[in-house]
Motif scaffolding. Structure first.
Motif, mmCIF file in Angstrom:
data_model
loop_
_atom_site.group_PDB
_atom_site.id
_atom_site.type_symbol
_atom_site.label_atom_id
_atom_site.label_comp_id
_atom_site.label_asym_id
_atom_site.label_seq_id
_atom_site.Cartn_x
_atom_site.Cartn_y
_atom_site.Cartn_z
ATOM 1 N N PRO A 143 -8.874 58.192 -14.831
ATOM 2 C CA PRO A 143 -8.628 56.814 -13.856
ATOM 3 C C PRO A 143 -8.281 55.783 -14.723
ATOM 4 N N GLU A 144 -8.216 55.480 -15.925
ATOM 5 C CA GLU A 144 -7.792 54.670 -16.673
ATOM 6 C C GLU A 144 -6.229 54.783 -16.899
ATOM 7 N N LEU A 145 -5.824 55.836 -17.082
ATOM 8 C CA LEU A 145 -4.467 56.348 -17.112
ATOM 9 C C LEU A 145 -3.700 55.984 -15.778
ATOM 10 N N ILE A 146 -4.281 56.261 -14.806
ATOM 11 C CA ILE A 146 -3.724 55.919 -13.451
ATOM 12 C C ILE A 146 -3.491 54.657 -13.162
ATOM 13 N N LEU A 147 -4.718 54.036 -13.667
ATOM 14 C CA LEU A 147 -4.646 52.419 -13.608
ATOM 15 C C LEU A 147 -3.590 51.675 -14.280
ATOM 16 N N ILE A 148 -3.149 52.330 -15.567
ATOM 17 C CA ILE A 148 -2.207 51.939 -16.501
ATOM 18 C C ILE A 148 -0.871 51.981 -15.956
ATOM 19 N N LEU A 149 -0.621 53.160 -15.416
ATOM 20 C CA LEU A 149 0.705 53.784 -14.800
ATOM 21 C C LEU A 149 0.899 52.912 -13.538
ATOM 22 N N ALA A 150 -0.016 52.439 -12.674
ATOM 23 C CA ALA A 150 0.186 51.865 -11.597
ATOM 24 C C ALA A 150 0.699 50.403 -11.792
ATOM 25 N N ILE A 151 -0.330 49.747 -13.106
ATOM 26 C CA ILE A 151 0.208 48.338 -13.482
ATOM 27 C C ILE A 151 1.511 48.430 -13.800
ATOM 28 N N ALA A 152 2.122 49.700 -14.478
ATOM 29 C CA ALA A 152 3.507 49.584 -15.167
ATOM 30 C C ALA A 152 4.584 49.555 -14.204
ATOM 31 N N LEU A 153 4.194 50.425 -13.012
ATOM 32 C CA LEU A 153 5.088 50.614 -11.916
ATOM 33 C C LEU A 153 4.974 49.165 -11.072
ATOM 34 N N VAL A 154 4.057 48.443 -11.088
ATOM 35 C CA VAL A 154 4.232 47.251 -10.433
ATOM 36 C C VAL A 154 5.067 46.289 -11.143
#
Length: 60
Positions: A9-20
């Motif tokens: 879950p943390e990794l997905i959140l980090i990737l989503a923030i990087a994408l934004v």
């Protein structure tokens, strides 16, 4: 509260923030640069270790 392991879950959140922040067109370029940097760091670390091993062998 510690900074332990990073789970899915943390990794997905980090990737989503990087994408934004960076957008979809920059992410592959950033990943490639990061991979290259890690590869060069490992290579440098291995060379330093090899040089230390040679110095120890010379002392014997």
């Amino acid at each position: 509260m510690g900074f332990g392991r990073i789970g899915a879950p943390e990794l997905i959140l980090i990737l989503a923030i990087a994408l934004v922040i960076f957008g979809p067109s920059k992410l592959p370029e950033i990943g490639k640069s990061l991979g290259k940097a890690i590869k060069e760091f490992k290579s440098g670390a291995n060379q330093a270790t090899d040089k230390e091993d040679e110095k120890e062998d010379d002392k014997k």
